[in-house]
Design an enzyme around this catalytic site. Structure first.
Site, short mmCIF file in Angstrom:
data_model
loop_
_atom_site.label_atom_id
_atom_site.label_comp_id
_atom_site.label_asym_id
_atom_site.label_seq_id
_atom_site.Cartn_x
_atom_site.Cartn_y
_atom_site.Cartn_z
N ARG A 335 -0.17 1.10 -2.31
CA ARG A 335 -0.95 1.57 -1.16
C ARG A 335 -2.38 1.81 -1.62
O ARG A 335 -2.66 2.69 -2.41
CB ARG A 335 -0.35 2.84 -0.56
CG ARG A 335 -1.17 3.32 0.64
CD ARG A 335 -0.44 4.28 1.57
NE ARG A 335 -0.14 5.56 0.96
CZ ARG A 335 0.30 6.63 1.65
NH1 ARG A 335 0.48 6.55 2.95
NH2 ARG A 335 0.57 7.76 1.01
N ASP A 454 0.03 12.17 10.00
CA ASP A 454 -1.30 11.59 10.16
C ASP A 454 -1.55 11.21 11.61
O ASP A 454 -2.66 11.40 12.14
CB ASP A 454 -1.45 10.36 9.26
CG ASP A 454 -2.27 10.66 8.01
OD1 ASP A 454 -3.32 11.32 8.13
OD2 ASP A 454 -1.87 10.25 6.92
N ASP A 625 1.60 15.92 1.31
CA ASP A 625 0.42 15.19 0.86
C ASP A 625 -0.69 15.44 1.87
O ASP A 625 -0.61 16.37 2.68
CB ASP A 625 0.72 13.70 0.64
CG ASP A 625 1.08 12.97 1.93
OD1 ASP A 625 0.92 13.54 3.03
OD2 ASP A 625 1.50 11.80 1.85
#
Length: 715
Positions: A335, A454, A625
């Site tokens: 990623r 997100d 995260d």
């Protein structure tokens, strides 16, 4: 950083130049001159376009802010809202039907459904553990977690606990690979005879309900194994009657080993803290070691020195007497970072350059070492490089990524389409135009997925000016979320991603709650996902059970017939409306989110830890995260903007929660307490993420985190 070396008109950090020229390029058919000249051309041609796309983001958000401010307090009209979004080019017209045209990829990507790990590539030990999680002991995963009631007793092997795991595994075998007659728990002997599995139960013999499940065996005598395959995933029955577990089994069965993490994302983005050239080189070094196959890590655990390296492939004898070789490792994807951040590791005309472009050329070049292999273990047997590209907003940005990686292919002498891309559906404009985003990548796309955190952060930031949003704990009940989850699968199926790539779902964030995961995460394959994220190798082994329980291709056939997910629902903002919350409820929401922000930020800023188990306000460990941080910061920024809370309340909560977080980290020798001074870089970063949250680009946390991490590193 002031020291630079000149390369093709670029000012390059020496640590990066040394890495590229001394470690990355040797052994590749690419000279240093060709690399730097190609990269300089890439930056000169495409960096201005990168900046223009970011400016488009800002322009669209400004126009949305103005419209929402003008309509604040009025009855919500979804039709008028969508008409406005079409007028400004946020919602785009959909073109004719199409199918993706991606070339060959590995079956772990294109054909077989199974778990996916995501791991910070900067941590070599974790990176190796994730890569080696292709196979996992079901007995161990059950024995050592809360997947079973109770826990092991005593310092040695607990036979009673072991019996629990054996019984659970036997039930799993009965459900997944049942015998033609009887139960696996009653088998006294397994053997291979005439190319088939024969199981003895008392005075009778039987075979598998489907003989084709048997695909191989290994070993001989007492120490041997039988390999089965169901729903594309392998199950290995391991026998050793001399082992304590095998000794307690009438058949000598010592373990049931499951094929688990088919794929693993080695993360250069949300789960790491890489803020300068040295950090980036640390990440690139580990990725290079994985691609070369020579990454090794030695560490201390329990007073012993242990060494991790990549597992070899596994060999079995097939029923026809031939050799069956299976990968010993997950297929790896890298990623890269998104389009937003720039780096001072490489300057062009004195200006920082896009970090995503640096990731692109370095990670693909590292993977070229894997593509060149002619023997031994490989990452991609199909000759592909797998890159996941996050945080893209709409089809134009997806098309830009396609052009970027095409240029990288040209620089490195790779055929077009060698680089396969994953599209993370985690931004609102991408969700709203997902099929057109896929169209923009139709020649190289191999992955789409959803990510609640997100995506929620961007949802809040996009409609920031509309009014107060729902409490974070209620977001999963908002109208847009089921439309988002279903719409992602719908788009993947409609555009022909089946047989070409993965349709994924998000992370299980509770690494210590395996019983709950076993009870609920089967919902991901039932939703049509061919993969879903897990936080550990143990979780991967347990989640593999779900892909034996659910026939994902058959489920996708059913889902392909349903009505398309509602755009109206997807575009409905998660607003709280005229509802009033109690002072106690508001105070609790402030504390929950301040504690979450501080718990993550203090490790990120002070120690450079981008992903770890962070205790929540109730001391429940959550794998967090930057996505977790984004939603919490944007939520509080929204309530602050609309007057539900005050800056004084935030400051008071931050101070109290700092004391709580200090307590939770008291056993960490490297930890620097935030209280009583409340003036360190971590505390200041946490406060800024809330107070300045409305002005952060798309609500991202990276700009502030990077700035404050660099302050901490300079101290």
């Amino acid at each position: 950083m002031t020291d630079r070396v000149s390369r093709a008109g670029l000012a390059v950090a020496p640590v990066l130049a040394d890495f590229v020229e001394q470690k990355l390029l040797p052994g590749l058919p690419v000279t240093a001159e060709a690399f730097w000249t190609g990269y300089a051309g890439l930056l000169r041609d495409l960096a201005p376009e990168n900046r223009a796309l970011l400016a488009e983001r800002d322009d669209l958000q400004k126009r949305i802010d103005d419209w929402l401010t003008a309509h604040r307090g009025k009855d919500w009209d979804n039709a008028e809202w969508q008409s406005f979004l079409r007028e400004i080019g946020y919602l785009l017209p959909e073109g004719p039907d199409f199918k993706v045209e991606t070339g060959p990829s590995d079956p772990e990507i294109s054909a077989v459904a199974g778990p996916q790990l995501v791991v910070p590539v900067m941590n070599a030990r974790f990176a190796l553990n994730a890569t080696n999680a292709r196979w996992g002991s079901l007995y161990d995963a059950l024995y050592g977690t809360d997947a079973l009631p109770g826990q092991a007793e005593g310092p040695g092997y607990d036979a009673a606990r072991g019996a629990q795991a054996v019984a659970w595994a036997a039930d799993f075998l009965d459900q997944s690979v049942p015998l033609a007659e009887g139960s696996h728990k009653d088998v006294t002997d397994y053997r291979v005879e005439g190319g088939k599995v024969v199981a003895t139960l008392g005075d009778t013999e039987t075979g598998l309900a489907d003989p084709d499940w048997f695909v191989g065996f290994s070993g001989e005598g007492d120490k041997r194994s039988i390999l089965l395959r169901q729903n594309g995933l392998h199950i290995e029955l391991v026998f050793d009657p001399a082992h304590p577990v095998g000794k307690a089994s009438a058949s000598g069965l010592r373990d049931v080993v499951l094929e688990a993490a088919l794929t693993a994302i080695q993360d250069c983005e949300d789960s790491i803290a890489a803020v300068d050239a040295e950090d980036k080189v640390a990440a690139y070094t580990n990725w290079l070691g994985l691609m070369k196959g020579d990454l090794v890590e030695t560490f201390e655990k329990g007073g012993k020195s242990l060494t991790r390296r990549l597992n070899p492939d596994r060999s079995f004898t097939a029923p026809n007497g031939g050799t069956l070789t299976l990968p010993g490792r997950a297929v790896l994807l890298s990623r890269n970072v998104g389009h937003l951040m720039t780096t001072d590791a490489v300057l062009l005309d004195g200006q920082e350059t896009p970090e995503g472009m640096m990731d692109a050329i370095v990670t693909v070049a590292a993977a070229l070492h894997d593509l060149q292999k002619t023997e031994g273990p490989r990452n991609s047997r199909a000759g592909s490089v797998y890159i996941v590209k996050p945080k893209m907003h709409g089809p134009n940005e997806a098309a830009f990524a396609d052009r970027t990686y095409a240029r990288v292919e040209d620089i490195l002498g790779l055929a077009r389409g060698t680089v396969k891309l994953g599209l993370m559906d985690e931004e609102r404009r991408t969700s709203a135009n997902l099929r057109e985003c896929i169209r923009a990548l139709k020649g190289r796309i191999v992955f789409i997925n959803t990510g609640f955190l997100d995506r929620t952060g961007d949802e809040i930031h996009t409609v920031m000016q509309a009014g107060p949003v729902l409490p974070k704990s209620e977001m999963k009940d908002a109208a847009w979320l089921p439309a988002y989850e279903a719409g992602n699968v719908d788009a993947g199926l409609a555009t022909g991603l089946r047989g070409k790539g993965q349709i994924g779902k998000g992370m299980w964030a509770k690494p210590d709650a395996m019983a709950e995961m076993l009870a609920t995460k089967h919902g991901h394959p039932l939703a049509g996902a061919t993969t879903a994220w897990v936080p550990s190798p143990t979780a991967a082994t347990l989640h593999a059970v779900h892909y034996h329980q659910v026939d994902v291709p058959a489920r996708q056939d059913e889902l392909a017939k349903r009505e398309r997910a509602s755009l109206d629902a997807l575009m409905t903002p998660p607003l709280m409306g005229p509802r009033n919350l109690s002072a106690e409820r508001i105070a609790r929401e402030i504390d929950l989110n301040c504690q979450s922000i501080l718990g993550y930020v203090v490790r990120w800023v002070d120690q450079g830890i981008g992903c770890s188990k962070v205790p929540d306000i109730d001391d429940v460990a959550l794998m967090e995260d930057r996505a977790t941080l984004r939603i919490s910061a944007q939520f509080l920024a929204n309530w602050l903007l609309h007057g539900l809370i005050t800056e004084e309340q935030i400051d008071e909560s931050l101070r109290r929660m700092a004391i709580a977080v200090d307590r939770q980290n008291a056993k960490d020798a490297a930890y620097v307490p935030m209280a009583p001074g409340y003036d360190g870089p971590a505390f200041k970063a946490a406060r800024a993420l809330i107070i300045e949250g409305t002005t952060q680009p798309s609500g991202y946390t990276e700009p502030l985190l990077h700035a404050w991490r660099r302050v901490a590193k300079a101290q």
